[in-house]
Scaffold this active site. Structure first.
Site, PDB file in Angstrom:
ATOM      1  N   CYS A  77       6.602  -4.201  15.872  1.00 17.05           N
ATOM      2  CA  CYS A  77       6.189  -3.109  16.778  1.00 17.05           C
ATOM      3  C   CYS A  77       4.736  -3.326  17.213  1.00 17.05           C
ATOM      4  O   CYS A  77       3.867  -3.628  16.395  1.00 17.05           O
ATOM      5  CB  CYS A  77       6.343  -1.758  16.094  1.00 17.05           C
ATOM      6  SG  CYS A  77       8.034  -1.446  15.557  1.00 17.05           S
TER       7      CYS A  77
ATOM      8  N   CYS B 111       3.427   8.553   0.990  1.00 12.93           N
ATOM      9  CA  CYS B 111       3.967   7.635   1.995  1.00 12.93           C
ATOM     10  C   CYS B 111       4.101   6.271   1.319  1.00 12.93           C
ATOM     11  O   CYS B 111       3.108   5.706   0.844  1.00 12.93           O
ATOM     12  CB  CYS B 111       3.013   7.578   3.190  1.00 12.93           C
ATOM     13  SG  CYS B 111       3.541   6.398   4.442  1.00 12.93           S
TER      14      CYS B 111
ATOM     15  N   CYS C 109       1.557  -1.427  15.543  1.00 11.13           N
ATOM     16  CA  CYS C 109       1.564  -1.312  14.082  1.00 11.13           C
ATOM     17  C   CYS C 109       0.823  -2.481  13.431  1.00 11.13           C
ATOM     18  O   CYS C 109       1.120  -3.643  13.719  1.00 11.13           O
ATOM     19  CB  CYS C 109       3.015  -1.256  13.610  1.00 11.13           C
ATOM     20  SG  CYS C 109       3.178  -1.296  11.830  1.00 11.13           S
TER      21      CYS C 109
ATOM     22  N   CYS D 268       6.531  -6.855   7.621  1.00  9.26           N
ATOM     23  CA  CYS D 268       7.679  -6.329   8.365  1.00  9.26           C
ATOM     24  C   CYS D 268       8.023  -7.303   9.490  1.00  9.26           C
ATOM     25  O   CYS D 268       7.132  -7.881  10.115  1.00  9.26           O
ATOM     26  CB  CYS D 268       7.356  -4.961   8.947  1.00  9.26           C
ATOM     27  SG  CYS D 268       8.767  -4.188   9.766  1.00  9.26           S
TER      28      CYS D 268
ATOM     29  N   GLU E 246       0.823  -1.198   0.000  1.00  7.39           N
ATOM     30  CA  GLU E 246       0.000   0.000   0.000  1.00  7.39           C
ATOM     31  C   GLU E 246       0.865   1.258   0.000  1.00  7.39           C
ATOM     32  O   GLU E 246       1.945   1.282   0.593  1.00  7.39           O
ATOM     33  CB  GLU E 246      -0.883   0.008   1.255  1.00  7.39           C
ATOM     34  CG  GLU E 246      -1.786  -1.201   1.315  1.00  7.39           C
ATOM     35  CD  GLU E 246      -2.695  -1.239   2.527  1.00  7.39           C
ATOM     36  OE1 GLU E 246      -3.710  -1.929   2.459  1.00  7.39           O
ATOM     37  OE2 GLU E 246      -2.397  -0.577   3.530  1.00  7.39           O
TER      38      GLU E 246
ATOM     39  N   CYS F 223      -0.855   6.627   9.977  1.00  4.96           N
ATOM     40  CA  CYS F 223       0.385   6.074  10.490  1.00  4.96           C
ATOM     41  C   CYS F 223       0.152   4.766  11.265  1.00  4.96           C
ATOM     42  O   CYS F 223      -0.687   4.727  12.168  1.00  4.96           O
ATOM     43  CB  CYS F 223       0.981   7.124  11.414  1.00  4.96           C
ATOM     44  SG  CYS F 223       2.708   6.928  11.606  1.00  4.96           S
TER      45      CYS F 223
HETATM   46  S1  SF4 Z   1       6.270   0.501  12.781  1.00  6.75           S
HETATM   47 FE1  SF4 Z   1       5.476  -1.289  11.666  1.00  6.75          FE
HETATM   48  S2  SF4 Z   1       6.375  -1.135   9.634  1.00  6.75           S
HETATM   49 FE2  SF4 Z   1       7.554   0.249  10.963  1.00  6.75          FE
HETATM   50  S3  SF4 Z   1       9.267  -1.014  11.730  1.00  6.75           S
HETATM   51 FE3  SF4 Z   1       7.630  -1.224  13.230  1.00  6.75          FE
HETATM   52  S4  SF4 Z   1       6.498  -3.072  12.594  1.00  6.75           S
HETATM   53 FE4  SF4 Z   1       7.747  -2.411  10.848  1.00  6.75          FE
END
Ligand code: SF4
Length: 349
Positions: free
Chosen positions: A120, A109, A123, A116, A96, A338
């Site tokens: 985190c 963006c 996220c 990933c 995306e 975000c």
């Molecule tokens: S915020 Fe999301 S996309 Fe960014 S490094 Fe952390 S897990 Fe990965």
């Protein structure tokens, strides 16, 4: 199928790489300049459109190279004008990108990986896990297609790598993509206008500063290891003090500052004592702070603090002399804000 694998993905090549590739086909290097310019013109998807090249040269290019494109499979438009594009890749994975209208210009963006691995806690991309790296062409093509989508007359000025993925965990492809994006015969983005956001992979971050001039943003989100460790597993490998020491060491262009991103999560990292701790920790760094009220969404339990409290947190930083902006995320209603990008989880785009 085998034949496709042998073809060079020309849009993954920097101008210099393209010149070397053409030389290997027996074509003069200056042709690389022409070809590079053609490859990054909006609307180009075949060698037949490249009228500067003879028919024989075009046949040769077609025999050995391929012009990659991305397929837009979904467009979602927010009530605030933000637009999310969902791209389908050749292997049926989805990524995306977000087109964010500002007063006088547009910011893009972009994503750097499918999924990933960084995990985190706030996220949605993390919920996908890591799927695969994006190639340089897949990274830059997001920008090209977004420019076409926004309209060629639109002032598409800024790029932020805050979409899906950790760009510095895809270092080699990512740096090539940056070179193409910033080449004046490519998409010609100014180095000041390209922001790389990282969760803080220190060795790659320092390498980036040595290799290329871009703006740097650090996803900090907490000033202490205990809190940050709970939010961001990478903190166990690169703790807060080490990360900030690396920021002090980072080669920064004159008059440039490092942006620290801080998602404010109610009851987790939003106390005023944490704000004061943040001020202490940033001492000696040319820094500005973006406070991002947490974007609530499906699958995640965190909550956003009250507005009054956000203002108090900001005041601590402002009083200490740090430029501190509360970044109201756009596109929340279409999960484009975000931390909300997730390719495809449980049917959500
Ligand atoms: S915020 Fe999301 S996309 Fe960014 S490094 Fe952390 S897990 Fe990965």
């Amino acid at each position: 199928m085998n034949q496709i694998k042998q073809l060079a993905d020309l849009r993954s090549l920097t101008r210099k790489d393209l010149e070397a590739w053409l030389a290997s086909l027996g074509l003069p290097a200056y042709r690389g300049r022409q070809l590079f310019r053609w490859l990054w013109r909006p609307g180009i998807d075949s060698f037949g459109q490249m009228t500067e090249f003879s028919k024989e040269a075009r046949c040769l290019l077609e025999k050995h190279g391929v012009i990659n494109t991305l397929k837009i499979v979904r467009r979602l438009v927010s009530e605030d004008g933000t637009k999310k594009l969902v791209f389908e890749l050749d292997d049926k994975h989805y990524i995306e990108s977000v087109i964010i209208p500002e007063k006088k210009h547009v910011t893009l963006c972009l994503s750097s990986q499918v999924g990933c691995a960084m995990g985190c806690a706030f996220c949605r991309t993390a919920l996908m896990g890591f799927v695969r790296q994006l190639s340089p062409s897949e990274i830059v093509l997001q920008a090209l297609h977004c420019i076409e989508e926004a309209g060629l007359d639109t002032n598409v000025r800024n790029i932020v790598f805050m979409g899906m993925g950790e760009p510095l965990a895809n270092y080699d492809n990512f740096i090539k993509a940056l070179r193409i994006l910033m080449d004046n015969l490519g998409l010609d983005f100014s180095s000041r206008r390209v922001t790389v956001s990282t969760c803080g992979i220190i060795p790659q971050m320092l390498k980036l500063g040595e290799e290329i001039d871009v703006s740097l943003a650090i996803s900090l989100h907490a000033p202490d290891d205990e809190t940050r460790g709970k939010l961001m597993p990478i903190n166990k490998k690169y703790p807060v003090d080490d990360l900030l020491a690396a920021c002090r060491q980072y080669r920064l262009a004159p008059r440039r500052r490092i942006t620290f991103e801080y998602i404010l999560i109610k009851g987790v990292n939003d106390s005023l004592s944490q704000a004061k701790e943040l001020v202490r920790k940033l001492h000696g760094i040319k820094a500005k702070v973006n406070l991002i009220p947490f974007n609530e969404g499906p699958e995640l339990e965190f909550r956003c603090p009250d507005w009054q409290h956000i203002l108090l947190f900001q005041k601590v930083l402002l009083d200490a002399g740090y430029t501190t902006i509360i970044r109201k995320s756009k596109g929340r209603d279409i999960l484009a804000a975000c931390g909300q990008l997730a390719g495809k989880i449980k049917g959500h785009f």
